[in-house]
Design an enzyme around this catalytic site. Sequence first.
Site, PDB file in Angstrom:
ATOM      1  N   TYR A  32       0.833  -1.203   0.000  1.00  0.00           N
ATOM      2  CA  TYR A  32       0.000   0.000   0.000  1.00  0.00           C
ATOM      3  C   TYR A  32       0.865   1.250   0.000  1.00  0.00           C
ATOM      4  O   TYR A  32       2.085   1.191   0.194  1.00  0.00           O
ATOM      5  CB  TYR A  32      -0.946   0.007   1.210  1.00  0.00           C
ATOM      6  CG  TYR A  32      -0.299   0.373   2.533  1.00  0.00           C
ATOM      7  CD1 TYR A  32       0.556  -0.503   3.191  1.00  0.00           C
ATOM      8  CD2 TYR A  32      -0.534   1.615   3.124  1.00  0.00           C
ATOM      9  CE1 TYR A  32       1.141  -0.163   4.403  1.00  0.00           C
ATOM     10  CE2 TYR A  32       0.047   1.962   4.337  1.00  0.00           C
ATOM     11  CZ  TYR A  32       0.879   1.079   4.969  1.00  0.00           C
ATOM     12  OH  TYR A  32       1.469   1.426   6.164  1.00  0.00           O
ATOM     13  N   ARG A  51       8.114   3.995  -4.725  1.00  0.00           N
ATOM     14  CA  ARG A  51       8.177   3.032  -3.613  1.00  0.00           C
ATOM     15  C   ARG A  51       7.146   1.922  -3.808  1.00  0.00           C
ATOM     16  O   ARG A  51       7.415   0.761  -3.495  1.00  0.00           O
ATOM     17  CB  ARG A  51       7.972   3.744  -2.276  1.00  0.00           C
ATOM     18  CG  ARG A  51       8.163   2.793  -1.098  1.00  0.00           C
ATOM     19  CD  ARG A  51       8.140   3.511   0.229  1.00  0.00           C
ATOM     20  NE  ARG A  51       6.852   4.142   0.465  1.00  0.00           N
ATOM     21  CZ  ARG A  51       6.612   5.012   1.439  1.00  0.00           C
ATOM     22  NH1 ARG A  51       7.587   5.354   2.265  1.00  0.00           N
ATOM     23  NH2 ARG A  51       5.422   5.544   1.594  1.00  0.00           N
ATOM     24  N   ARG A  99      -7.449 -20.719  -0.681  1.00  0.00           N
ATOM     25  CA  ARG A  99      -6.397 -20.517   0.322  1.00  0.00           C
ATOM     26  C   ARG A  99      -5.271 -21.551   0.187  1.00  0.00           C
ATOM     27  O   ARG A  99      -5.499 -22.757   0.246  1.00  0.00           O
ATOM     28  CB  ARG A  99      -6.980 -20.588   1.736  1.00  0.00           C
ATOM     29  CG  ARG A  99      -5.946 -20.232   2.800  1.00  0.00           C
ATOM     30  CD  ARG A  99      -6.539 -20.179   4.195  1.00  0.00           C
ATOM     31  NE  ARG A  99      -5.538 -19.757   5.161  1.00  0.00           N
ATOM     32  CZ  ARG A  99      -4.665 -20.579   5.755  1.00  0.00           C
ATOM     33  NH1 ARG A  99      -4.686 -21.865   5.506  1.00  0.00           N
ATOM     34  NH2 ARG A  99      -3.774 -20.082   6.607  1.00  0.00           N
ATOM     35  N   LYS A 147       6.469  -1.917   1.981  1.00  0.00           N
ATOM     36  CA  LYS A 147       5.281  -1.321   2.620  1.00  0.00           C
ATOM     37  C   LYS A 147       4.092  -2.277   2.475  1.00  0.00           C
ATOM     38  O   LYS A 147       3.217  -2.084   1.637  1.00  0.00           O
ATOM     39  CB  LYS A 147       4.996   0.060   2.015  1.00  0.00           C
ATOM     40  CG  LYS A 147       4.136   0.944   2.902  1.00  0.00           C
ATOM     41  CD  LYS A 147       4.239   2.399   2.482  1.00  0.00           C
ATOM     42  CE  LYS A 147       3.257   3.299   3.192  1.00  0.00           C
ATOM     43  NZ  LYS A 147       3.381   3.369   4.647  1.00  0.00           N
ATOM     44  N   GLU A 179      12.330   2.949  14.191  1.00  0.00           N
ATOM     45  CA  GLU A 179      11.461   4.025  13.696  1.00  0.00           C
ATOM     46  C   GLU A 179      10.212   4.084  14.562  1.00  0.00           C
ATOM     47  O   GLU A 179      10.034   3.269  15.469  1.00  0.00           O
ATOM     48  CB  GLU A 179      11.094   3.788  12.225  1.00  0.00           C
ATOM     49  CG  GLU A 179      10.347   2.493  11.979  1.00  0.00           C
ATOM     50  CD  GLU A 179      10.072   2.207  10.506  1.00  0.00           C
ATOM     51  OE1 GLU A 179       9.995   3.131   9.701  1.00  0.00           O
ATOM     52  OE2 GLU A 179       9.921   1.000  10.187  1.00  0.00           O
TER      53      GLU A 179
HETATM   54  N1  PDD Z   1       2.913   5.294   7.423  1.00  0.00           N
HETATM   55  N2  PDD Z   1       7.623   4.065   8.873  1.00  0.00           N
HETATM   56  C1  PDD Z   1       6.492   3.336   8.907  1.00  0.00           C
HETATM   57  C2  PDD Z   1       6.498   2.036   9.616  1.00  0.00           C
HETATM   58  C3  PDD Z   1       5.324   3.833   8.283  1.00  0.00           C
HETATM   59  O1  PDD Z   1       4.196   3.093   8.310  1.00  0.00           O
HETATM   60  C4  PDD Z   1       5.355   5.089   7.636  1.00  0.00           C
HETATM   61  C5  PDD Z   1       4.159   5.648   6.928  1.00  0.00           C
HETATM   62  C6  PDD Z   1       6.568   5.809   7.633  1.00  0.00           C
HETATM   63  C7  PDD Z   1       6.710   7.138   6.949  1.00  0.00           C
HETATM   64  O2  PDD Z   1       6.727   7.015   5.542  1.00  0.00           O
HETATM   65  P1  PDD Z   1       6.183   8.179   4.599  1.00  0.00           P
HETATM   66  O3  PDD Z   1       6.943   9.398   4.939  1.00  0.00           O
HETATM   67  O4  PDD Z   1       6.448   7.692   3.246  1.00  0.00           O
HETATM   68  O5  PDD Z   1       4.705   8.335   4.898  1.00  0.00           O
HETATM   69  C8  PDD Z   1       7.684   5.259   8.249  1.00  0.00           C
HETATM   70  C9  PDD Z   1       1.730   5.721   6.706  1.00  0.00           C
HETATM   71  C10 PDD Z   1       1.517   7.196   6.745  1.00  0.00           C
HETATM   72  C11 PDD Z   1       0.530   4.933   7.168  1.00  0.00           C
HETATM   73  O6  PDD Z   1       0.679   3.721   7.254  1.00  0.00           O
HETATM   74  O7  PDD Z   1      -0.544   5.494   7.382  1.00  0.00           O
END
Ligand code: PDD
Length: 283
Positions: A32, A51, A99, A147, A179
């Site tokens: 996503y 990304r 599945r 992601k 993070e």
């Molecule tokens: N989250 N680290 C993680 C684990 C994240 O889920 C996100 C973003 C970031 C920051 O990435 P970016 O700057 O590209 O948004 C770092 C999004 C906003 C979410 O899951 O809603």
Amino acid sequence: MRTVYLNGQFVAEDAAQVSIFDRGLLFADAVYEVCSVIDGRIIDYAAHMMRLERSLAEMTIDYDCSAADWPGILATLIERNGLTEGTIYMQISRGAADRDFLFPAPGTPATVFAFTQARSLVANPMAERGMRIITRPDRRWGRRDIKTVQLLYASMMKMEARAAGVDDVWLVEGDVITEGSSQNACIITPQGHLVTRDLGHHILPGVTRLSLIDIARESGITVEERPFTIAEAQGAAEAFVTSASMFVMPVVEIDGLSVGDGRPGVETMALRKAYIDHARAQG
Ligand code: PDD
């Protein structure tokens, strides 16, 4: 009621349905993106799409982003939903198949959808008071650079933060910060350097982090991409997080200890403003 996008069509949100066999549901086999929208325009679009393509390739999900007119899809969602400020969520799963842990045969169509969420991002009151965070062990899987929608641990950590009466969690391996639960973590050292974790499999390569590093360097700030500990963060001059929905958000407390004077940092707020200016300058 919102109009959402699903598999090539724009439909009312309550009419958008996916199979119970979708691998996104059964195996979190989906990737996503979340992009922010200010003044009706998407911020850092190209970097988010890059990304997304990388995530798809790492997961070997057979979907070609250029097969659909993504700029057109997102513009239509913004227009039909009258979105001036908020976020757009996009998800692509490996599709529906009976599945089986093994991936389905090539040619199984991906499930593709997107929707908008209207919310106030620039005038977020948290930017004035700053976030209070706690640290918790990073027990996510080992490919956090992809992601994926496998977000249960992040969700549980946000509930722990709420139960502890704070705003969010920073995840740690040993005493080293990886993070935030859904943001990248950054500090400003007493020397004025911006420190954020180096890229690798252990963190998501944040789009906001990337833009902000450029903005910081352009304004003469030394940026160090390296590991840092909880103690270094607590003793830092300032701390903040970056994400598409929070931009640059000050952190004022870590595990009960104030960072700096316990108020949003001056440098942090300058970087927040610079990021929002950078976002607004995009056409
Ligand atoms: N989250 N680290 C993680 C684990 C994240 O889920 C996100 C973003 C970031 C920051 O990435 P970016 O700057 O590209 O948004 C770092 C999004 C906003 C979410 O899951 O809603």
